[in-house]
Design an enzyme around this catalytic site. Structure first.
Site, PDB file in Angstrom:
ATOM      1  N   LYS A  65       0.603  -5.781 -70.404  1.00  0.00           N
ATOM      2  CA  LYS A  65       1.256  -5.024 -71.487  1.00  0.00           C
ATOM      3  C   LYS A  65       2.048  -3.860 -70.907  1.00  0.00           C
ATOM      4  O   LYS A  65       1.508  -3.066 -70.122  1.00  0.00           O
ATOM      5  CB  LYS A  65       0.191  -4.514 -72.456  1.00  0.00           C
ATOM      6  CG  LYS A  65       0.713  -3.870 -73.731  1.00  0.00           C
ATOM      7  CD  LYS A  65      -0.456  -3.515 -74.653  1.00  0.00           C
ATOM      8  CE  LYS A  65      -0.016  -3.009 -76.009  1.00  0.00           C
ATOM      9  NZ  LYS A  65      -1.184  -2.732 -76.889  1.00  0.00           N
ATOM     10  N   CYS A 100       1.318  -7.020 -78.564  1.00  0.00           N
ATOM     11  CA  CYS A 100       1.316  -6.021 -79.651  1.00  0.00           C
ATOM     12  C   CYS A 100       2.450  -5.002 -79.544  1.00  0.00           C
ATOM     13  O   CYS A 100       3.589  -5.317 -79.847  1.00  0.00           O
ATOM     14  CB  CYS A 100      -0.058  -5.346 -79.710  1.00  0.00           C
ATOM     15  SG  CYS A 100      -0.478  -4.693 -81.331  1.00  0.00           S
ATOM     16  N   GLU A 153      -4.903 -10.100 -78.802  1.00  0.00           N
ATOM     17  CA  GLU A 153      -4.942  -9.112 -77.710  1.00  0.00           C
ATOM     18  C   GLU A 153      -6.398  -8.731 -77.417  1.00  0.00           C
ATOM     19  O   GLU A 153      -7.187  -8.514 -78.342  1.00  0.00           O
ATOM     20  CB  GLU A 153      -4.171  -7.866 -78.174  1.00  0.00           C
ATOM     21  CG  GLU A 153      -4.213  -6.696 -77.210  1.00  0.00           C
ATOM     22  CD  GLU A 153      -3.490  -5.464 -77.770  1.00  0.00           C
ATOM     23  OE1 GLU A 153      -3.204  -5.419 -78.989  1.00  0.00           O
ATOM     24  OE2 GLU A 153      -3.199  -4.551 -76.973  1.00  0.00           O
TER      25      GLU A 153
END
Lengths: 290, 284
Positions: A114, A150, A47
């Site tokens: 994200k 994540c 990430e």
């Protein structure tokens, strides 16, 4: 990918410099070269691999736009092998996204923004980033893939949606800071991630590629532990330590078919039932008095 | 007074650590946070207590013995054992050291303020040691590495801009009882791990006497209060004495200022640390 249905993947467990895109791009080039030499066809970076994680007010300065020279430089990394990397993306209306980009054959194939931005404890992402609004799978030269960044994987629905789209693999770039010291051999976060990733792989009968970064930012350590998990939940390869490493694994892509024959969990999923029940829950929630 | 049973009594299980795991992280932390800002070396004030001895051990493992300098800065009332323990750590690690008796410079000031009580005198010594550490950091091109543990930081049991001052602190997230475990594991001499904790700012000073409670009890309470966010009611149900809870909570609250930068009066649209927020490791 070779003709026998095998895919060589590499996870670049790296330590990006915080807020130094130029230096990180150069380092990406080196890791791409190194991965290409091993014969890997797909290379995954963590990430925000291009910028570092705890950027705070550096987010706008670190951003790139999809239609830009910087993006073409990144696409050029993928001429020898497919590359997944993390960057800050600025939309034309000047919103900033924590994004994961999939490049193939010199082109941008897919962007995942994200969705779940952790804003609690040591995290402050919603202060700086706009959230993504979708989970979509996409076709790669090696089958269907989906990306989750994540914190996205800490929401069961994210991987579930991708699985119902029929993904063969979920790719999860991560910048997970280590915390939770007990008498255990590993940090609490390392234990939790291993549990979550293996559970997803097994429950959704899909390959799961987890690439976490290493290094320190403002005293926080990133624990690495990048792993490749098969569709039966077994760990195929893992680098346990928190140092820079290229984690290599060869996947037999037909394992997905075999696993789904042995455990037809996806076949037996009741999507309509799930949708109806979720809709009912949503209605009941919204009708409740405060 | 009996010595604290730092190694002989069982550890409160939630605060038990895997020392090898923690050691690896902290050695990595020191290497990384020192080198990426362009340094190779650290200096520290080595009192001969368990906290600074532990930091000396970790720093030596991270940077090598030639890159660590221990400053031993006794005052005339300091316990001679502190000095000899510090010298033993220096000898065991083979690190550089500089010893300066701070008595003349402290007494020169104290002669002007004879009414100064123990706290003022102690603070003066702590800050004098800080100025020497920072001067040596320039002279030797080294970072000042801090030695305050989490228990002290939470209780405010330290001198602001004195022993609390540093560039990086590897043990600030370890409670005192965890410092004992790690110190023992990395090879800090047992006599240092087991001696009664003392700031040694005056003869016979004892942390636990001054705080009024034993570290192992304080750490248990702090674990529930800070790590687990127990309410006062829940802490009482957990069996902690009400006066103990009240006193520890008061200390944590009243010393918050010591853990923050000075308060800046807000005027502009981007005030430092309020809405001008950059990582310290900016561009590193």
């Amino acid at each position: 990918m070779s003709d026998n249905g095998r895919l060589s993947v590499a996870l670049a467990q790296i330590d990006p410099a915080l807020g130094d895109r130029g230096r990180n791009l150069e380092r990406h080039r080196q890791w791409v070269e190194q991965a290409a030499e091993t014969g890997a066809s797909l290379l995954v970076f963590p990430e925000l691999s291009l910028t570092g994680y705890f950027l705070k007010d550096l987010v706008p300065d670190s951003a790139i736009q999809l239609d830009s020279k910087e993006m073409r430089d990144l696409a050029a990394l993928s001429t020898k092998l497919d590359v997944v990397l993390g960057a800050v993306i600025e939309s034309p209306d000047h919103r900033y996204f924590n994004a994961s980009l999939y490049f193939s054959r010199g082109e941008l194939l897919h962007v995942h923004r994200k969705v779940y931005l952790p804003t609690y404890g040591m995290f402050d992402e919603q202060r700086y980033f706009a959230p993504g609004d979708r989970f979509r799978s996409f076709a790669t030269p090696f089958g269907r893939a989906g990306m989750l960044v994540c914190e996205d994987i800490w929401h069961l629905s994210s991987a579930y949606i991708l699985s119902l789209e029929g993904v063969d693999m979920i790719i999860c770039p991560s910048s997970s800071p280590g915390r939770g010291i007990t008498t255990d051999e590993r940090l609490g976060t390392a234990e939790s991630y291993a549990l979550v990733c293996r559970t997803y792989a097994q429950f959704l009968t899909t390959f799961f590629l987890y690439c976490n970064r290493v290094g320190f930012e403002d005293g926080a350590n990133f624990w690495g532990g990048s792993m490749v998990i098969g569709p039966n939940g077994d760990i195929i390869a893992q680098h346990q330590d928190a140092d820079e490493a290229l984690v290599l694994a060869t996947l037999d892509l037909a394992d997905v078919r075999r696993e789904r024959l042995a455990n037809p969990l996806l076949r037996d999923e009741r999507l309509e039932l799930t949708i109806n029940e979720l809709r009912r829950v949503w209605h009941e929630r919204t009708r409740k008095p405060y | 007074m009996s010595a604290p049973a730092s190694l002989t009594e069982p550890v409160f299980p939630p605060l038990a650590i895997n020392p090898e795991l923690v050691r690896g992280i902290l050695v990595g932390f020191i290497k990384n946070e020192v080198r990426k800002v362009g340094f190779e070396r650290v200096v520290l004030n080595l009192s001969g207590g368990v906290d600074s001895s532990l930091v000396a051990f970790l720093a030596t493992e991270a940077l090598g013995k030639d890159n660590v300098k221990a400053l031993i800065l006794p005052y005339k009332d300091s316990d001679p054992k502190s000095r000899s323990d510090a010298l033993e750590v220096v000898a065991q690690l083979g690190i550089r050291h500089l010893e300066i008796d701070i008595t003349p410079q402290i007494d020169a000031y104290l002669a002007r303020v004879p009414e100064a009580d123990q706290v003022r005198r102690g603070n003066k010594m702590a800050r004098e040691r800080m100025t020497i550490a920072y001067d040596q950091s320039v002279a030797w091109r080294a970072l000042v590495i801090g030695t305050s543990n989490k228990t002290e930081l939470l209780l405010g049991y330290g001198t602001i801009y004195g022993d609390m001052a540093s560039a990086i602190n590897p043990i600030g997230d370890l409670y005192k009882t965890q410092v004992w475990q790690l110190a023992d594991a990395v090879g800090v001499p047992t006599a240092i791990v087991q001696k009664a904790p003392s700031a040694d700012l005056w003869t016979g000073q004892s942390d636990e006497t001054e705080l009024g409670f034993q570290y192992r009890m304080i750490d248990q309470l702090l674990y529930y209060l800070v790590e687990r966010r127990y309410t006062e009611e829940e802490l009482k149900r957990q069996g902690f004495d009400e006066a103990f809870i009240t006193e520890i909570m008061r200390r944590v609250r009243e010393n918050q200022y010591k853990r923050r930068l000075p308060v800046i009066a807000k005027l502009s649209s981007r005030t430092i640390d309020r809405d001008f927020r950059y990582p310290r490791d900016w561009g590193r």
